[in-house]
Design an enzyme around this catalytic site. Structure first.
Site, PDB file in Angstrom:
ATOM      1  N   CYS A 116      -7.818  -7.042  10.275  1.00 33.11           N
ATOM      2  CA  CYS A 116      -6.489  -7.723  10.579  1.00 33.11           C
ATOM      3  C   CYS A 116      -6.754  -8.831  11.237  1.00 33.11           C
ATOM      4  O   CYS A 116      -5.497 -10.179  10.999  1.00 33.11           O
ATOM      5  CB  CYS A 116      -5.131  -6.837  10.715  1.00 33.11           C
ATOM      6  SG  CYS A 116      -4.715  -5.441   9.239  1.00 33.11           S
ATOM      7  N   HIS A 253       1.193 -11.191  11.847  1.00 24.98           N
ATOM      8  CA  HIS A 253       0.425 -10.618  10.856  1.00 24.98           C
ATOM      9  C   HIS A 253       1.713  -9.753  10.115  1.00 24.98           C
ATOM     10  O   HIS A 253       2.111  -9.319  10.548  1.00 24.98           O
ATOM     11  CB  HIS A 253      -0.446  -9.741  11.389  1.00 24.98           C
ATOM     12  CG  HIS A 253      -1.594  -8.395  11.123  1.00 24.98           C
ATOM     13  ND1 HIS A 253      -2.264  -9.419   9.427  1.00 24.98           N
ATOM     14  CD2 HIS A 253      -1.184  -7.292  10.242  1.00 24.98           C
ATOM     15  CE1 HIS A 253      -2.467  -7.763   8.794  1.00 24.98           C
ATOM     16  NE2 HIS A 253      -2.063  -6.717   8.862  1.00 24.98           N
ATOM     17  N   ASN A 283       0.187  -5.697   2.871  1.00 24.06           N
ATOM     18  CA  ASN A 283      -0.601  -6.084   4.367  1.00 24.06           C
ATOM     19  C   ASN A 283      -2.172  -6.811   3.119  1.00 24.06           C
ATOM     20  O   ASN A 283      -2.912  -5.735   2.593  1.00 24.06           O
ATOM     21  CB  ASN A 283      -0.876  -5.099   4.827  1.00 24.06           C
ATOM     22  CG  ASN A 283      -2.529  -5.357   5.911  1.00 24.06           C
ATOM     23  OD1 ASN A 283      -2.825  -6.373   6.146  1.00 24.06           O
ATOM     24  ND2 ASN A 283      -1.294  -4.329   6.919  1.00 24.06           N
TER      25      ASN A 283
HETATM   26  O1  UT7 Z   1      -2.372  -3.787   9.660  1.00 18.89           O
HETATM   27  C1  UT7 Z   1      -3.155  -3.411  10.042  1.00 18.89           C
HETATM   28  C2  UT7 Z   1      -2.244  -2.999  11.110  1.00 18.89           C
HETATM   29  N1  UT7 Z   1      -1.344  -1.770  10.072  1.00 18.89           N
HETATM   30  C3  UT7 Z   1       0.582  -1.262  10.676  1.00 18.89           C
HETATM   31  O2  UT7 Z   1       0.413  -1.966  11.461  1.00 18.89           O
HETATM   32  C4  UT7 Z   1       0.428   0.143   9.839  1.00 18.89           C
HETATM   33  C5  UT7 Z   1       1.107   0.729  10.801  1.00 18.89           C
HETATM   34  N2  UT7 Z   1       1.540   1.756  10.321  1.00 18.89           N
HETATM   35  C6  UT7 Z   1       3.286   2.132   9.389  1.00 18.89           C
HETATM   36  O3  UT7 Z   1       2.922   0.568   8.995  1.00 18.89           O
HETATM   37  C7  UT7 Z   1       4.148   2.885   9.171  1.00 18.89           C
HETATM   38  O4  UT7 Z   1       3.099   3.840  10.376  1.00 18.89           O
HETATM   39  C8  UT7 Z   1       4.008   3.432   7.445  1.00 18.89           C
HETATM   40  C9  UT7 Z   1       4.349   2.919   6.752  1.00 18.89           C
HETATM   41  C10 UT7 Z   1       2.061   3.152   7.229  1.00 18.89           C
HETATM   42  C11 UT7 Z   1       4.390   5.192   7.573  1.00 18.89           C
HETATM   43  O5  UT7 Z   1       5.551   5.177   7.821  1.00 18.89           O
HETATM   44  P1  UT7 Z   1       5.982   6.250   8.964  1.00 18.89           P
HETATM   45  O6  UT7 Z   1       7.553   5.839   8.883  1.00 18.89           O
HETATM   46  O7  UT7 Z   1       5.373   6.030  10.309  1.00 18.89           O
HETATM   47  O8  UT7 Z   1       5.911   7.416   7.747  1.00 18.89           O
HETATM   48  P2  UT7 Z   1       5.148   8.795   8.582  1.00 18.89           P
HETATM   49  O9  UT7 Z   1       3.698   8.771   8.173  1.00 18.89           O
HETATM   50  O10 UT7 Z   1       5.292   8.705   9.136  1.00 18.89           O
HETATM   51  O11 UT7 Z   1       5.213   9.598   7.369  1.00 18.89           O
HETATM   52  C12 UT7 Z   1       6.675  10.025   6.991  1.00 18.89           C
HETATM   53  C13 UT7 Z   1       6.453  10.637   6.057  1.00 18.89           C
HETATM   54  C14 UT7 Z   1       5.507  11.926   5.434  1.00 18.89           C
HETATM   55  O12 UT7 Z   1       6.514  13.603   5.116  1.00 18.89           O
HETATM   56  P3  UT7 Z   1       6.161  14.166   6.152  1.00 18.89           P
HETATM   57  O13 UT7 Z   1       5.290  14.453   7.124  1.00 18.89           O
HETATM   58  O14 UT7 Z   1       7.889  13.964   6.574  1.00 18.89           O
HETATM   59  O15 UT7 Z   1       7.014  15.826   5.124  1.00 18.89           O
HETATM   60  C15 UT7 Z   1       5.136  11.089   4.690  1.00 18.89           C
HETATM   61  O16 UT7 Z   1       4.312  12.743   4.134  1.00 18.89           O
HETATM   62  O17 UT7 Z   1       6.968  10.042   4.452  1.00 18.89           O
HETATM   63  C16 UT7 Z   1       5.946  10.228   4.033  1.00 18.89           C
HETATM   64  N3  UT7 Z   1       4.761  10.017   3.681  1.00 18.89           N
HETATM   65  C17 UT7 Z   1       5.393   9.262   1.631  1.00 18.89           C
HETATM   66  N4  UT7 Z   1       6.585   9.268   1.859  1.00 18.89           N
HETATM   67  C18 UT7 Z   1       6.102   8.747   0.229  1.00 18.89           C
HETATM   68  C19 UT7 Z   1       3.883   8.687   3.902  1.00 18.89           C
HETATM   69  N5  UT7 Z   1       3.662   7.992   2.685  1.00 18.89           N
HETATM   70  C20 UT7 Z   1       4.262   8.567   1.982  1.00 18.89           C
HETATM   71  C21 UT7 Z   1       4.971   7.163   0.455  1.00 18.89           C
HETATM   72  N6  UT7 Z   1       5.593   7.570  -0.092  1.00 18.89           N
HETATM   73  N7  UT7 Z   1       3.838   6.416   0.656  1.00 18.89           N
END
Ligand code: UT7
Length: 326
Positions: A116, A253, A283
């Site tokens: 990225c 980004h 992204n």
């Molecule tokens: O380009 C390079 C840089 N990349 C980035 O900057 C990305 C950085 N990371 C992020 O943007 C975020 O961490 C994400 C958007 C990827 C995820 O958000 P989060 O608030 O960190 O969510 P999480 O991964 O902690 O997931 C929370 C919950 C989980 O369920 P449980 O374990 O709490 O029951 C996931 O399984 O949300 C669940 N989950 C979803 N639910 C519905 C994960 N993906 C999804 C989804 N739809 N698509």
């Protein structure tokens, strides 16, 4: 003392026709518009057709940038494509692009893989060549077809990414050597290979002769993304000899609106000055910054003399920043 600075004289972009909305995704995996919107700020993204390649998107973005810069293809002395989704393992996508654009025989062409942060890396390379006087005019592109390395059954990643290409034309011009000059005033790039396993493709040519799918430990990336994006801006502002209060626009980004919000707060820059395209691009990795630049130019928001701060962060980890005055 006069110095040569790279002037940003044209931008262009290309997005694939197909738009995939959050509602479309909720029919493919267990997700919802509500989850994707609130966690990421993404509403829709563009997806390349099967026969639409990174070089095709790069070509269209380049034609637009060349036209906007009012130059000829033959004026280009160097072409560099930042991408993690090249057409082929080799040669470089940039070489294919040079052929399609019918650049002058012998024009150097290369790809750079800094995920990225690829556009920031590519810009630093081109800017250094211009400042050294090795070349006058560079075509710098960020282009991706991430949909082709996305696991469409993995809701953790498939809701995040999109396809597209952005291109900029940089051209050397003599300046006074002051922080009031137009052109690129600073670039700064970083990497930390200790973070390799937080964001990666699970395959590779040397590893298993495949391209693989994107894997990400979102929480880890989120945590590190914020200070990295802040550092990219702060360090490049320092090199440029300007203050955050001098900045007219911040182009981060585009990975996640929550990340962009936090970075803007830490930098104490008003969200009115922050360019946000993640809502309709998702992204797009190396393409995200040049896409955002080109789209904002097209809308007529940027004005001559505006000071733009840019920062990116991605797999590697890699990160960095650019300061440019229009
Ligand atoms: O380009 C390079 C840089 N990349 C980035 O900057 C990305 C950085 N990371 C992020 O943007 C975020 O961490 C994400 C958007 C990827 C995820 O958000 P989060 O608030 O960190 O969510 P999480 O991964 O902690 O997931 C929370 C919950 C989980 O369920 P449980 O374990 O709490 O029951 C996931 O399984 O949300 C669940 N989950 C979803 N639910 C519905 C994960 N993906 C999804 C989804 N739809 N698509």
């Amino acid at each position: 003392m006069t110095v040569i600075r790279s002037q940003l004289i044209g931008t262009g972009y290309k997005l694939p026709e197909k738009v995939l909305t959050n509602d479309d995704l909720s029919k493919m995996v267990d997700t919802s518009d509500e989850w994707i919107s609130t966690r990421t700020g993404i509403k829709s993204r563009h997806i390349a057709a099967q026969d639409e390649l990174t070089s095709d998107l790069s070509y269209e973005a380049s034609l637009m940038a060349i036209k906007n810069a009012k130059i000829q293809n033959q004026d280009i002395d160097f072409v560099i494509v930042a991408t993690v989704t090249p057409d082929n393992t080799f040669p470089a996508t940039a070489a294919k692009l040079a052929k399609k654009l019918e650049l002058k025989p012998g024009t150097p062409a290369m790809d750079v893989n800094a995920a990225c942060s690829g556009f920031v890396y590519a810009t630093q390379i081109a800017d250094n060549m211009i400042r050294l006087g090795e070349i006058k005019t560079a075509l710098v592109i960020g282009a991706e077809t991430l949909s082709k390395i996305t696991d469409w059954t993995d809701r953790n990643t498939c809701v995040l990414f999109g396809d597209g290409a952005g291109a900029v034309i940089l051209q050397g011009a003599e300046c006074e050597g002051k922080n009031t000059d137009t052109g690129i005033l600073a670039t700064k790039i970083y990497a930390d290979g200790n973070q390799y396993e937080h964001l990666y493709s699970d395959s590779g040519v040397s590893l298993n002769q495949k391209a693989g799918f994107i894997h990400m430990d979102g929480k880890e990336v989120f945590k590190i993304a914020i200070p990295s994006l802040v550092q990219g801006v702060e360090e490049s502002l320092k090199i440029a000899g300007v203050q955050i209060s001098d900045v007219d626009w911040y182009v981060p980004h585009q990975a996640n609106l929550r990340i962009i919000d936090s970075v803007a707060k830490k930098l104490e820059i008003d969200m009115d000055k922050v360019i946000v395209t993640v809502d309709h691009h998702g992204n797009t990795s190396a393409a995200s910054i040049p896409l955002a630049l080109a789209e904002t130019f097209e809308k007529g928001k940027f004005k001559k003399g505006d000071l733009i701060a840019i920062s990116a962060m991605g797999a590697g980890f890699t990160w960095g920043g650019i300061v440019v005055r229009l």
